[in-house]
Design a protein around this motif. Structure first.
Motif, mmCIF file in Angstrom:
data_model
loop_
_atom_site.group_PDB
_atom_site.id
_atom_site.type_symbol
_atom_site.label_atom_id
_atom_site.label_comp_id
_atom_site.label_asym_id
_atom_site.label_seq_id
_atom_site.Cartn_x
_atom_site.Cartn_y
_atom_site.Cartn_z
ATOM 1 N N LEU A 139 -5.865 3.217 6.089
ATOM 2 C CA LEU A 139 -6.230 2.443 4.672
ATOM 3 C C LEU A 139 -7.709 2.107 4.952
ATOM 4 C CD1 LEU A 139 -3.394 -0.059 4.345
ATOM 5 C CD2 LEU A 139 -3.891 2.122 3.013
ATOM 6 N N THR A 188 0.113 9.981 7.670
ATOM 7 C CA THR A 188 -0.373 8.547 7.573
ATOM 8 C C THR A 188 -1.803 8.579 7.146
ATOM 9 O OG1 THR A 188 -0.693 8.206 9.743
ATOM 10 C CG2 THR A 188 1.255 7.543 8.975
ATOM 11 N N TRP A 209 2.494 6.692 -8.384
ATOM 12 C CA TRP A 209 0.957 7.401 -8.218
ATOM 13 C C TRP A 209 0.199 7.251 -9.371
ATOM 14 C CZ3 TRP A 209 -1.390 7.860 -3.753
ATOM 15 C CH2 TRP A 209 -2.133 8.819 -3.812
ATOM 16 N N ASN A 211 -1.004 -5.415 3.508
ATOM 17 C CA ASN A 211 0.119 -4.588 3.774
ATOM 18 C C ASN A 211 0.603 -4.628 5.145
ATOM 19 O OD1 ASN A 211 1.561 -2.127 2.751
ATOM 20 N ND2 ASN A 211 0.626 -0.994 4.436
ATOM 21 N N TYR A 231 2.556 8.668 3.363
ATOM 22 C CA TYR A 231 3.025 10.093 2.399
ATOM 23 C C TYR A 231 4.346 10.299 2.453
ATOM 24 C CZ TYR A 231 2.448 13.954 -0.726
ATOM 25 O OH TYR A 231 2.529 14.848 -1.701
ATOM 26 N N TYR A 264 -1.859 1.795 7.302
ATOM 27 C CA TYR A 264 -1.937 3.087 6.753
ATOM 28 C C TYR A 264 -1.336 3.290 5.634
ATOM 29 C CZ TYR A 264 2.759 3.440 9.248
ATOM 30 O OH TYR A 264 3.998 3.167 9.336
ATOM 31 N N PHE A 265 -1.347 4.224 4.721
ATOM 32 C CA PHE A 265 -0.530 4.581 3.617
ATOM 33 C C PHE A 265 0.106 5.763 4.088
ATOM 34 C CE2 PHE A 265 -0.369 8.497 0.495
ATOM 35 C CZ PHE A 265 0.513 7.632 -0.347
ATOM 36 N N TYR A 324 -1.703 1.782 -3.103
ATOM 37 C CA TYR A 324 -2.704 2.726 -2.499
ATOM 38 C C TYR A 324 -3.806 3.128 -3.807
ATOM 39 C CZ TYR A 324 -5.414 6.166 -0.084
ATOM 40 O OH TYR A 324 -6.562 6.695 0.620
ATOM 41 N N ALA A 343 0.923 -1.146 -0.150
ATOM 42 C CA ALA A 343 0.048 0.045 0.011
ATOM 43 C C ALA A 343 0.831 1.292 0.009
ATOM 44 C CB ALA A 343 -0.837 -0.064 1.185
ATOM 45 N N GLY A 344 1.947 1.136 -0.960
ATOM 46 C CA GLY A 344 2.651 2.386 -1.195
ATOM 47 C C GLY A 344 1.846 3.209 -2.060
#
Length: 459
Positions: free
Chosen positions: A64, A61, A324, A36, A43, A40-41, A16, A11-12
């Motif tokens: 998710l 963070t 991204w 994951n 940033y 959390y993802f 994500y 989930a990078g």
């Protein structure tokens, strides 16, 4: 008839965005699972703000579960992928093994610290790829300034307030820029000996900082760093590291307790075990991000070698911008394989680059227009707020508070040196205690943890 099972691993930035795209396009067509190690993802571009006390950790963070509707979160780290059986084997945070079957698989496992065969680096340096490393570095910098202020002699004082960053790419430049401001703020509360001030060294073998960017951005960044007193040394790197300092390849010896390794990243080693063609450790995919010979498997982000449509014969670089955007393409193409929409090849257009230099300073070239100073700083922070999938108000509030209030100069000691080793293949996780050579388990009351190398004598 059961619905197709989609598993997204990682989930990078890429994973994500893939999961978010799928939650919108394929939520009625498939069961979507995101595997994951954390919930959390992260940033990542704002991690220097965490390490230097500008932002609180949770600000960078994004939950998710809270932002990915119709996606089931499986907490764990992938250990093995069986392309023939269509299964992903993983280990959860409590050490239990699990298995996820899939009909579609998206590999977005990202990257880990790049190691070089430099004596002592693995033992005495720390990377800067995950939240545990940022939290450790924040405590460590604060501790070194406090110890420097109380040092019994000038030599020890200078060593403790000397910070060496190796690698003048995005991460190294931003960390050195923010770090210098942070230590200057700390010594206003903890004055050092007369004539001594914090010293930051930024080293790189390249002939300039930010060698991958436009020369104007590079020149702007170097000018800001030097004006603040950062010792920028290009064409130079570390020859050997010890607990008391580093020996540079130009023969200079630097006494320091802090060595931060930002020389770059390498693809997560998980993809090397798939038995599929690689490109410098990255899994080869076609222009639609599918693995040749396995149309049900997609890959994107740092661990995928994606053909660059703008430069035939080359592959896209390992950057957050590409990850991204590739996440969107991967999500759409997975949905298309289920009959939702049409698949498309990955294409990109550079919109420019930004480098946050702390305070109101930055270097940026949005749409190719070179900017510097406060205007670039405003553009940079505006971009981050627009790009973040959550926490925008909290981040903006922390930035505002940092501009009018002094930073909190305290160390919490929650992350210890041994729990964030440089060679970790999982920088997003702090290493857990484990039985040492004498069988003592630190998780059991009365048993000692692995011996901590004293932070006031190492790094």
């Amino acid at each position: 008839m059961s619905r197709p099972r989609i598993v997204v691993v990682g989930a990078g930035f890429a994973g994500y965005r893939t999961a978010r795209t799928l939650s919108r396009l394929a939520r009625d067509k498939a069961d979507i699972t995101l595997l994951n190690p954390t919930d959390y993802f992260l940033y990542l571009p704002l991690l220097p703000h965490v390490a230097t006390g500008v932002l609180e950790p949770r600000r960078v963070t994004v939950s998710l579960a809270g932002t990915l509707p119709h996606v089931r979160l499986a907490l764990g780290e992938a250990d093995d992928i069986d392309l023939e059986r269509h299964t992903v084997t993983y280990t959860d945070p409590e050490g239990e093994r699990g298995e996820l079957p899939y009909d579609r698989l998206v590999l977005s496992v990202g990257s880990v610290n790049k190691l070089l065969p430099v004596p002592g680096v693995a033992e005495h340096a720390h990377g800067f790829r995950g939240m545990p490393e940022a939290l450790y570095l924040r405590d460590h910098i604060t501790r070194q300034i406090e110890l420097a202020a109380a040092a019994p002699d000038p030599e020890t004082c200078r060593a403790r307030c000397t910070f060496v960053v190796v690698g003048a790419g995005y991460t190294g430049v931003e960390l050195a820029a923010h770090g210098e401001l942070f230590t200057d703020a700390l010594v206003r509360k903890q004055p050092l000996r007369q004539g001594i001030r914090p010293r930051w060294l930024l080293l790189d073998l390249a002939d300039r900082v930010l060698p991958e960017l436009d020369r104007r951005l590079s020149a702007t960044a170097e000018r800001v760093l030097r004006r603040r007193g950062v010792d920028v040394r290009t064409g130079t790197s570390v020859k050997e590291a010890t607990s008391d300092g580093v020996l540079l390849d130009d023969g200079d010896a630097v006494d320091t307790r802090t060595l931060v390794w930002c020389v770059g990243v390498r693809p997560d080693p998980l993809v090397a075990g798939l038995g599929r063609p690689l490109e410098k450790g990255r899994l080869r995919v076609d222009s639609c991000l599918q693995v040749p010979g396995h149309p049900e498997v997609f890959a994107c982000g740092d661990a995928a070698a994606v053909p660059d449509a703008t430069r035939p014969g080359e592959f896209t670089p390992m950057t957050a911008q590409h990850a991204w955007r590739q996440g969107v393409t991967a999500g759409r193409n997975v949905a298309a394989s289920l009959g939702v929409g049409t698949r498309r090849a990955y294409r990109h257009r550079d919109l420019g680059f930004i480098v946050d230099l702390g305070g109101v300073q930055a270097a940026a070239n949005p749409l190719g227009v070179p900017l510097s100073g406060p205007l670039a700083g405003a553009v940079t922070r505006g971009y981050h707020l627009a790009a973040m999938p959550g926490n925008r108000v909290r981040v903006a509030a922390d930035w505002l508070l940092d501009s009018v209030l002094p930073r909190q100069a305290v160390q919490l000691g929650l992350v210890r040196s041994w729990s964030v080793p440089l060679e970790s293949a999982s920088p997003e996780l702090a290493r857990l205690p484990h039985p040492d050579d004498h069988g003592r388990d630190p998780r059991v009351p009365g048993h000692s943890p692995p011996k901590e190398e004293p932070d006031d004598q190492q790094q």
